[in-house]
Design an enzyme around this catalytic site. Structure first.
Site, mmCIF file in Angstrom:
data_model
loop_
_atom_site.group_PDB
_atom_site.id
_atom_site.type_symbol
_atom_site.label_atom_id
_atom_site.label_comp_id
_atom_site.label_asym_id
_atom_site.label_seq_id
_atom_site.Cartn_x
_atom_site.Cartn_y
_atom_site.Cartn_z
ATOM 1 N N TRP A 130 -47.874 31.133 25.515
ATOM 2 C CA TRP A 130 -47.116 30.560 24.743
ATOM 3 C C TRP A 130 -45.720 30.157 25.350
ATOM 4 C CZ3 TRP A 130 -43.224 33.190 20.969
ATOM 5 C CH2 TRP A 130 -42.672 32.674 19.986
ATOM 6 N N ASP A 211 -48.945 41.220 22.248
ATOM 7 C CA ASP A 211 -48.482 40.343 21.116
ATOM 8 C C ASP A 211 -49.692 39.862 20.128
ATOM 9 O OD1 ASP A 211 -47.267 38.306 19.535
ATOM 10 O OD2 ASP A 211 -46.795 36.866 21.374
ATOM 11 N N LYS A 246 -48.487 34.078 9.979
ATOM 12 C CA LYS A 246 -49.652 33.373 9.842
ATOM 13 C C LYS A 246 -50.752 33.851 8.658
ATOM 14 C CE LYS A 246 -48.075 31.850 13.876
ATOM 15 N NZ LYS A 246 -47.506 30.740 14.392
HETATM 16 C C1 LMR Z 1 -46.761 27.822 17.777
HETATM 17 O O1 LMR Z 1 -47.377 28.433 18.866
HETATM 18 O O2 LMR Z 1 -46.991 26.696 17.588
HETATM 19 C C2 LMR Z 1 -46.359 29.142 16.906
HETATM 20 O O3 LMR Z 1 -46.395 30.281 17.223
HETATM 21 C C3 LMR Z 1 -45.072 28.671 16.269
HETATM 22 C C4 LMR Z 1 -43.924 28.622 17.521
HETATM 23 O O4 LMR Z 1 -42.939 29.410 16.810
HETATM 24 O O5 LMR Z 1 -43.933 28.128 18.487
#
Ligand code: LMR
Length: 399
Positions: A130, A211, A246
């Protein structure tokens, strides 16, 4: 002073929401930010959440501050949801849980805690991860390193590369792992691979940092927590950042938790005192409403059942869209294998589309995808899957 400041680039994920809003095309499709959408493309408030809010509205007597660590009952229920009632880490009192503003808040508190207590430790992130992970960790002053994770050939986990990197990481470093529904790839290790990963992490003396933002979105609550349970071995230490954005649809309420598992109950108390200093000097104490909703639902067997049913419906819709998308792509491009989309889990999958192809989808078809090729499968529905697959096929074949 402000005139000298340079503008920051838009956020890789949330920045696209703005561009989507400004697109006048009535058939636009948003597969960017990880937010669940139903068949009509709406992000509904769960019925169990509305029922809990009705109870709260009637009974709320005060809006005084919560304790620094948040609502105690919410924290206890969170531990039980994640580890299972009666798990040894709970009964021994060696886990301390703190209510945080969303999963991101938990990541930041944990990163501050790591920086303050282990200043030379790096946090290792999967490649890819992420995009906000390294940013949050670096903003806390922590050095970030990367381990291989995704195998583009098989669209699965590069387990050998991952284990090799772990075996060379310095003892005392922290390794961030996605407990299920890997973001952005949707590729998760098998239960057997999680066992190998946990063995390697503990052999090397690393601190696992899970996570856990998507509990219930993969295969169900029980199967989705198998990685966590594999790591929660007797006497070991770990960090767990979890989110209710979520699985309860509580995105805007910012409700998450940080759980620190220590070696014994006395260590848990000492560590908790330090985490509280981190929280107090950051946002003082967390907001109440979202955590009260979660507490209300998890503590009431009927509401909990209703929530569980709604979670199942969300998961099954996403997994249904995975099958439909795979089938529709196979009809358009029979020589290209999209079956990995069906195999992957959670909201996201890597399509393999390049940044240029993503730009073309946006510019020519008003289809919005993160530039690394990640799609939010929850944004697909029976109404948009046809035009979506037509556009992807056209971009991939250049026709
Ligand atoms: C995402 O990856 O789209 C979600 O976790 C929302 C975000 O805050 O990026």
């Amino acid at each position: 002073m402000f005139d000298a400041i340079q503008a920051a680039p838009p956020d890789a994920i949330l920045g696209l929401t703005e561009a989507f809003k400004n697109d006048a095309n009535a058939d636009k499709v948003n597969l960017t930010v990880g937010v669940y959408k139903d068949e009509r493309g709406q992000t509904p408030t769960l019925e169990s959440v509305k029922a809990a809010e009705a109870i709260l509205l009637k009974g709320e007597a005060s809006k005084s501050y919560l304790p620094i660590g948040g609502l105690g009952e919410f924290c206890d229920l969170t531990q039980a949801l994640y580890f299972g009632d009666g798990h040894e880490v709970i009964d021994s009192g060696r886990a301390a849980t703190f209510q945080t503003p969303g999963g991101t808040g938990a990541l930041r508190v944990a990163a501050d805690f790591v920086h303050q207590n282990f200043p030379s430790a790096s946090i290792w992130c999967s490649t890819p991860t992420w995009p906000n992970h390294p940013k949050v960790f670096q903003a806390a002053g922590v050095n970030v390193k990367n381990y291989p994770y995704f195998d583009a050939g098989s669209q699965g986990v590069n387990i050998d590369g991952m284990l090799a990197a772990i075996s060379e990481a310095p003892a005392g470093d922290v390794i961030c792992l996605h407990a299920c529904c890997h973001n952005p790839t949707g590729a998760d290790p098998s239960v057997d691979q999680w066992k190998q990963i946990a063995d390697a992490v503990y052999d090397r003396g690393l601190l696992p940092f899970l996570d856990f933002a998507y509990l219930g979105f993969g295969d169900g609550i029980e199967p989705d927590r198998s990685a966590l349970l594999e790591f929660a071995r007797p006497g070991v230490e770990m960090l767990v950042a979890s989110s209710y954005s979520k699985n309860f649809g509580l995105y805007s309420e910012r409700v998450g938790a940080l759980t620190v598992v220590t070696s014994d109950s006395s260590s848990a108390k000492t560590v908790a005192s330090q985490v509280k200093v981190t929280i107090r000097t950051n946002y003082s104490n967390p907001p109440a409403h979202g955590a009260e909703i979660v507490r209300e639902i998890l503590a009431d067997s009927e509401l909990r059942q209703q929530w569980n049913d709604e979670l199942t419906e969300m998961r099954e819709r996403i997994n249904g869209m995975r099958k439909l998308f795979t089938q529709e792509m196979a009809e358009r491009l029979p020589d290209r294998d999209f079956s990995f989309i069906k195999r992957q889990r959670g909201m996201f999958s890597y399509t393999g589309l390049t940044a240029e192809q993503v730009d073309t989808l946006r510019e020519q078809f008003s289809i919005y995808i993160v530039r690394d090729g990640r799609i939010n499968v929850a944004g697909i529905n029976p109404g948009n899957v046809g035009p979506l697959c037509d556009a992807i096929a056209s971009v991939l074949t250049g026709e």
